[in-house]
Scaffold this motif. Structure first.
Motif, PDB file in Angstrom:
ATOM      1  N   ILE A   1       0.838  -1.208   0.000  1.00 54.40           N
ATOM      2  CA  ILE A   1       0.000   0.000   0.000  1.00 54.40           C
ATOM      3  C   ILE A   1       0.872   1.257   0.000  1.00 54.40           C
ATOM      4  CG2 ILE A   1      -1.701   1.293   1.369  1.00 54.40           C
ATOM      5  CD1 ILE A   1      -2.866  -1.446   2.201  1.00 54.40           C
ATOM      6  N   TRP A   2       1.953   1.217   0.784  1.00 55.61           N
ATOM      7  CA  TRP A   2       2.829   2.397   0.855  1.00 55.61           C
ATOM      8  C   TRP A   2       3.548   2.676  -0.461  1.00 55.61           C
ATOM      9  CZ3 TRP A   2       3.504   6.522   3.851  1.00 55.61           C
ATOM     10  CH2 TRP A   2       2.847   6.535   5.082  1.00 55.61           C
ATOM     11  N   ARG A   3       3.778   1.630  -1.261  1.00 58.55           N
ATOM     12  CA  ARG A   3       4.383   1.866  -2.591  1.00 58.55           C
ATOM     13  C   ARG A   3       3.506   2.834  -3.383  1.00 58.55           C
ATOM     14  NH1 ARG A   3       5.930  -3.618  -2.497  1.00 58.55           N
ATOM     15  NH2 ARG A   3       8.172  -3.596  -2.219  1.00 58.55           N
ATOM     16  N   TYR A   4       2.200   2.604  -3.299  1.00 62.73           N
ATOM     17  CA  TYR A   4       1.267   3.480  -4.026  1.00 62.73           C
ATOM     18  C   TYR A   4       1.161   4.851  -3.355  1.00 62.73           C
ATOM     19  CZ  TYR A   4      -0.176  -0.599  -6.706  1.00 62.73           C
ATOM     20  OH  TYR A   4      -0.177  -1.678  -7.546  1.00 62.73           O
ATOM     21  N   LEU A   5       1.074   4.847  -2.019  1.00 61.52           N
ATOM     22  CA  LEU A   5       0.904   6.134  -1.320  1.00 61.52           C
ATOM     23  C   LEU A   5       2.105   7.052  -1.561  1.00 61.52           C
ATOM     24  CD1 LEU A   5      -0.527   4.908   2.104  1.00 61.52           C
ATOM     25  CD2 LEU A   5      -1.754   6.243   0.353  1.00 61.52           C
ATOM     26  N   GLY A   6       3.291   6.440  -1.639  1.00 61.08           N
ATOM     27  CA  GLY A   6       4.501   7.246  -1.856  1.00 61.08           C
ATOM     28  C   GLY A   6       4.420   8.018  -3.158  1.00 61.08           C
ATOM     29  N   ALA A   7       3.746   7.435  -4.150  1.00 59.09           N
ATOM     30  CA  ALA A   7       3.627   8.110  -5.450  1.00 59.09           C
ATOM     31  C   ALA A   7       2.445   9.076  -5.470  1.00 59.09           C
ATOM     32  CB  ALA A   7       3.458   7.062  -6.553  1.00 59.09           C
ATOM     33  N   GLY A   8       1.483   8.872  -4.583  1.00 53.55           N
ATOM     34  CA  GLY A   8       0.236   9.640  -4.706  1.00 53.55           C
ATOM     35  C   GLY A   8       0.063  10.784  -3.724  1.00 53.55           C
TER      36      GLY A   8
ATOM     37  N   LYS B   1       9.649   5.136   1.100  1.00 55.86           N
ATOM     38  CA  LYS B   1      10.902   4.378   0.902  1.00 55.86           C
ATOM     39  C   LYS B   1      11.328   3.722   2.212  1.00 55.86           C
ATOM     40  CE  LYS B   1      12.673   7.079  -2.933  1.00 55.86           C
ATOM     41  NZ  LYS B   1      13.274   8.377  -3.194  1.00 55.86           N
ATOM     42  N   LYS B   2      11.179   4.468   3.320  1.00 58.20           N
ATOM     43  CA  LYS B   2      11.571   3.901   4.624  1.00 58.20           C
ATOM     44  C   LYS B   2      10.695   2.696   4.961  1.00 58.20           C
ATOM     45  CE  LYS B   2      13.333   8.010   6.904  1.00 58.20           C
ATOM     46  NZ  LYS B   2      12.894   9.159   7.656  1.00 58.20           N
ATOM     47  N   VAL B   3       9.393   2.823   4.708  1.00 61.95           N
ATOM     48  CA  VAL B   3       8.485   1.698   5.017  1.00 61.95           C
ATOM     49  C   VAL B   3       8.886   0.472   4.193  1.00 61.95           C
ATOM     50  CG1 VAL B   3       6.119   0.849   4.794  1.00 61.95           C
ATOM     51  CG2 VAL B   3       6.527   3.133   5.722  1.00 61.95           C
ATOM     52  N   ILE B   4       9.191   0.718   2.935  1.00 60.34           N
ATOM     53  CA  ILE B   4       9.505  -0.417   2.047  1.00 60.34           C
ATOM     54  C   ILE B   4      10.765  -1.153   2.524  1.00 60.34           C
ATOM     55  CG2 ILE B   4      10.225  -0.992  -0.333  1.00 60.34           C
ATOM     56  CD1 ILE B   4       8.203   1.311  -1.136  1.00 60.34           C
TER      57      ILE B   4
ATOM     58  N   ASP C   1       9.142  -2.046  13.657  1.00 59.69           N
ATOM     59  CA  ASP C   1       9.865  -0.965  12.944  1.00 59.69           C
ATOM     60  C   ASP C   1       8.866  -0.096  12.177  1.00 59.69           C
ATOM     61  OD1 ASP C   1      12.219  -1.963  13.743  1.00 59.69           O
ATOM     62  OD2 ASP C   1      12.893  -2.688  11.773  1.00 59.69           O
ATOM     63  N   TYR C   2       7.941  -0.769  11.546  1.00 59.37           N
ATOM     64  CA  TYR C   2       6.941  -0.036  10.762  1.00 59.37           C
ATOM     65  C   TYR C   2       6.214   0.980  11.644  1.00 59.37           C
ATOM     66  CZ  TYR C   2       2.504   0.917   8.437  1.00 59.37           C
ATOM     67  OH  TYR C   2       1.421   1.552   7.892  1.00 59.37           O
ATOM     68  N   LYS C   3       5.775   0.498  12.804  1.00 56.09           N
ATOM     69  CA  LYS C   3       5.006   1.396  13.685  1.00 56.09           C
ATOM     70  C   LYS C   3       5.867   2.566  14.137  1.00 56.09           C
ATOM     71  CE  LYS C   3       1.906  -2.251  15.156  1.00 56.09           C
ATOM     72  NZ  LYS C   3       1.812  -3.384  16.063  1.00 56.09           N
TER      73      LYS C   3
END
Ligand code: FMN
Length: 318
Positions: free
Chosen positions: A286-293, A302-305, A312-314
């Motif tokens: 989901i974050w891959r998409y949010l990073g672009a949008g 990028k950090k989440v990925i 770590d995510y939290k």
């Protein structure tokens, strides 16, 4: 008034996503659920159709409201008529009002087995399936297709055949299978298919903003059904924006905090998941998409990925 459909995105738009999305961002007119493969054998087991079953609360999310709803359309992939009928009967018993046939999936492992978009060059097999299945189907059938598998002519050649059957809707994603999601949508070929089809056509592909949507509505004034997938994950406010035909006038930080609340709902719903690493994988997707949008989220994405665990995510997100 236009109807908006949530596109099926396997691994993303499952019932937890659908429910959490609607709670935070508004209702779709219809939602097509990610595909279920046809079943060999004589019985549908619950694990085959887990995403479509009613549940009690999952975390803080009650999925019953949305699954028990004529707006949700189950989708089947495969060409085994018996397996298709078996699942469709089950869906009819569960209260669903129509069923969708996937003729679009481009995954090489699927397409090479003459399923998804791999079926599109095989008019004879499609005709055989429709001849056998349609008289016995307990539910109206819609079809979601690409323009073709390896060439953009397949669907064009199939539409006169489709015109002979009672098909509820034809959803068209104007790419070919071997393109996967690369390159651009072929609107000229889409137009050819639209003009040939006597069925209701739903447009699907690359709607990511009010302006792309406006261009499409201007070019195709006869269409009033629009299906959106990745654009919604990139910018969850897009549905609201399209309904109001303007970008939603909220500050970036307000938008971001509403999206974080939605992501927290998803995490909460997965808190008892036996494999936290899978939950992390889903959040990364989901974050891959949010990073672009979403403005200002490229670095965070990028950090989440890169992160290795849910804790770590939290930490990164808070
Ligand atoms: C991760 C992912 C999963 C998908 N899963 C399905 C699926 O289960 N069934 C289907 O018909 N299409 C599936 N699709 C295709 C989308 O429904 C849609 O046709 C495509 O993404 C184009 O629309 P969009 O540009 O609005 O995303 C998937 C696409 C992606 C990227």
């Amino acid at each position: 008034m236009a109807d908006f459909y949530l596109s099926p995105l396997r691994g993303i738009t499952d019932k937890i996503f659908r429910t959490a999305y609607e709670r935070r961002f508004g209702r779709f007119d219809y939602m097509v659920a990610p595909f279920v493969p046809t079943i060999l054998g004589s019985r549908v087991k619950n694990h085959h159709i887990k995403d479509l079953l009613l549940d009690d609360n999952i975390g803080s999310i009650n999925t019953n409201n949305i699954n028990n709803d004529a707006r949700l359309i189950p989708q089947i992939i495969g060409r085994d008529t018996n397996g298709f009928l078996l699942l469709s009967r089950k869906f009819a018993d569960m209260g669903f009002k129509s069923v969708n046939w996937n003729l679009g999936c481009p995954a090489p492992l699927v397409a090479k087995k003459t399923r998804g978009c791999g079926l599109l060059p095989h008019k004879d097999l499609i005709k055989q399936f429709l001849d056998e299945a349609i008289p016995k189907l307990p539910l109206p059938l819609s079809i979601k297709a690409r323009l073709g598998y390896e060439t953009p002519n397949d669907l064009e050649a199939l539409i006169p055949l489709f015109n002979d059957y009672p098909i509820k809707e034809l959803m068209i994603h104007p790419r070919i299978g071997t393109q996967l999601y690369d390159g651009s949508v072929d609107l000229d070929r889409f137009e050819t298919c639209l003009n040939l089809s006597k069925h209701t056509v739903v447009y699907n592909g690359d709607i990511v903003s009010v302006s792309t949507f406006k261009q499409l509505t201007e070019r195709f004034p006869s269409i009033n059904k629009w299906m959106i997938g990745r654009g919604i994950v990139r910018n969850p406010f897009l549905l609201m924006e399209l309904r109001e035909a303007v970008s939603i006038n909220l500050s970036v930080s307000t938008k971001q905090s509403q999206i974080i609340a939605f992501l927290d709902d998803l995490l909460d719903a997965c808190k008892d998941h036996p494999y936290p690493i899978k939950v992390l994988g889903r959040m990364k997707e989901i974050w891959r998409y949010l990073g672009a949008g979403i403005d200002g989220w490229e670095d965070l994405s990028k950090k989440v990925i890169l992160c290795q665990s849910l804790s770590d995510y939290k930490t990164i997100i808070t």
